[in-house]
Scaffold this active site. Structure first.
Site, PDB file in Angstrom:
ATOM      1  N   SER A  52      56.184  11.299 -15.329  1.00  0.00           N
ATOM      2  CA  SER A  52      55.814  11.494 -13.934  1.00  0.00           C
ATOM      3  C   SER A  52      56.905  10.917 -13.032  1.00  0.00           C
ATOM      4  CB  SER A  52      54.438  10.884 -13.656  1.00  0.00           C
ATOM      5  OG  SER A  52      53.944  11.276 -12.398  1.00  0.00           O
ATOM      6  N   ARG A  69      44.046   7.335  -3.242  1.00  0.00           N
ATOM      7  CA  ARG A  69      43.925   7.364  -4.703  1.00  0.00           C
ATOM      8  C   ARG A  69      43.036   8.508  -5.157  1.00  0.00           C
ATOM      9  NH1 ARG A  69      46.207   6.363  -9.560  1.00  0.00           N
ATOM     10  NH2 ARG A  69      44.692   5.611 -11.097  1.00  0.00           N
ATOM     11  N   ASP A 128      48.996  20.979 -16.199  1.00  0.00           N
ATOM     12  CA  ASP A 128      49.479  20.065 -15.156  1.00  0.00           C
ATOM     13  C   ASP A 128      49.585  20.808 -13.827  1.00  0.00           C
ATOM     14  OD1 ASP A 128      50.831  18.229 -13.545  1.00  0.00           O
ATOM     15  OD2 ASP A 128      52.198  17.603 -15.139  1.00  0.00           O
ATOM     16  N   HIS A 184      47.861  16.629 -15.690  1.00  0.00           N
ATOM     17  CA  HIS A 184      49.055  15.793 -15.598  1.00  0.00           C
ATOM     18  C   HIS A 184      48.939  14.525 -16.437  1.00  0.00           C
ATOM     19  CE1 HIS A 184      52.649  14.060 -13.845  1.00  0.00           C
ATOM     20  NE2 HIS A 184      51.961  12.979 -13.498  1.00  0.00           N
ATOM     21  N   ASP A 185      47.771  13.911 -16.464  1.00  0.00           N
ATOM     22  CA  ASP A 185      47.588  12.672 -17.217  1.00  0.00           C
ATOM     23  C   ASP A 185      47.654  12.869 -18.722  1.00  0.00           C
ATOM     24  OD1 ASP A 185      47.480  10.967 -15.099  1.00  0.00           O
ATOM     25  OD2 ASP A 185      45.314  10.650 -15.153  1.00  0.00           O
TER      26      ASP A 185
END
Length: 402
Positions: A183, A255, A349, A382-383
């Protein structure tokens, strides 16, 4: 989400420890930054003199916090640099506890016998400049005895890599056996390989793009604005406020926005569907959907370990990312990379789609997979580079054996 509204009934209880529940019932701190006087934990520190940024602003001194595992050999050629993502830190492995608000984020990747085998390699992970877990950032105290706060300079990815290069010099590491980043950390790793090709033997770029696109900059900008419009942010001058009175609403909202891009629609839809958080209906009866509670929980928890000013600083640095800036474009810049390179992406992602990873792989001369990115199939979005550790680890082993 206000601090009073957090209870064990309003978070995904299967994922919450008793310690989490106790923590979230307390008032959030003004800043979640690590500060001088806090327990050091496993951190080490390197201090440097004057540091000038790309924007010609000057910090009279900087400090980089870092952690390490394994031992440098006599030749000092077995060091691996691991660079963390936007809201990560130097704590790759180890328990949460005094000095470390969270457990290590890459436990399955780093350690004895692991893909980054610390019986063979010396793994070093710095907290990025501008971060809030020990390196100099907005929550650090300036020479006048007050926090830098809104006076902290604008940083770029290149500024942060320049600080990491100072750390390498201090440690006597002329050439990294590998530089690995995911990332935002992948942005740093890519910049290392372009700026200092002679210092990078192997390179791993995980779920990272060659440049922050307009779409990505737009996503970053709304997160920054969520913090700035919080009345308690006070233009960044909030450090003298009392617990519970800081800009935690804006930071938690930023967040939550980010988390929607870190996970995929597949995962959220399968995991939560249209379930309720409790027996109270969310259809006009005051109840909540489970996915809403999930986002609130993680937003609120984040305020306990991060700083609002630091979040703005590092998000702006991420928006600065363009490896081809002033270098003739992306392809021309990447043609100069000499490291043996692994480029890996996640098929779901939506933050940094795989077309960016393919562009990187096709432009670097020496990749493991014939100028193509490795694309992992994962429901986690993405994670996935943090979660699919078995597959990611296997590819990192391949790279280190090359």
């Amino acid at each position: 989400m206000d601090w009073q509204s957090t209870s064990e009934d309003t978070v995904p209880s299967a994922r919450v420890t008793a310690a989490d529940a106790r923590l979230l019932r307390a008032r959030p701190p003004v800043t979640g930054a690590w500060r001088d006087g806090d327990p050091v934990g496993d951190r080490k520190f390197a201090a440097f003199g004057s540091f000038r940024t790309e924007s010609e602003q000057e910090l009279p001194s900087i400090r980089i916090a870092y952690e390490s595992w394994g031992e440098l050999n006599a030749a000092r050629d077995n060091a691996i640099l691991v660079l963390h993502a936007l809201t990560g830190d130097s704590h790759l492995r180890g328990k949460a506890g005094a000095g470390h608000p969270t457990a290590g984020w890459w436990e399955d990747i780093v350690g004895p016998g692991a893909p980054l085998d610390t019986d063979r390699w010396c793994v070093i992970a710095p907290n990025m400049l501008g971060g809030c877990q020990g390196s100099t950032g907005p929550a650090s105290v300036a020479p006048n005895g007050y926090e830098w706060a809104s006076r902290f300079p604008y940083l770029t990815i290149r500024d942060q890599v320049a600080a990491q290069a100072l750390l390498a010099d201090e440690l006597g590491i002329d050439r990294w056996a590998a530089v690995i980043g995911g990332s935002m950390g992948g942005m740093h790793a890519l910049e290392w390989a372009v700026t200092h090709p002679e210092r990078v033997e192997r390179l791993a770029i995980l779920s990272s793009p060659p440049t922050s696109t307009a779409d990505q900059v737009a996503l970053n900008s709304v997160q920054i604005e969520a913090i700035r419009i919080d009345p308690r942010f006070q233009g960044g001058e909030y450090y003298d406020l009392t617990e519970g009175e800081g800009p935690h609403r804006g930071l938690a909202l930023a967040r939550r926005m980010a988390l929607l891009n870190y996970r995929s629609p597949i995962e959220l839809n399968q995991r939560f569907q249209r379930s309720w958080q409790s027996g109270v209906s969310p259809l006009g009866r005051g109840g909540r959907f489970a996915v809403e509670s999930y986002l609130d929980f993680h937003g609120n928890k984040f305020t306990r370990r991060f700083d609002a000013n630091s979040y703005i600083t590092v998000v702006e640095a991420m928006s600065s990312h363009d490896v081809g800036r002033d270098r003739g474009g992306v392809e021309e810049a990447l043609h100069g990379v000499t490291a043996t390179t692994l480029v890996l992406g996640i098929d779901t992602d939506r933050l940094f789609p795989v077309d960016g990873q393919h562009r990187i792989a096709r432009s670097i001369p020496n990749t493991l997979d014939g100028n193509e990115a490795v694309v992992l199939t994962s429901d986690f979005g993405h994670d996935g580079f943090l979660i699919e550790t078995e597959e990611v680890g296997a590819h990192l082993r391949r790279l280190l054996e090359s």
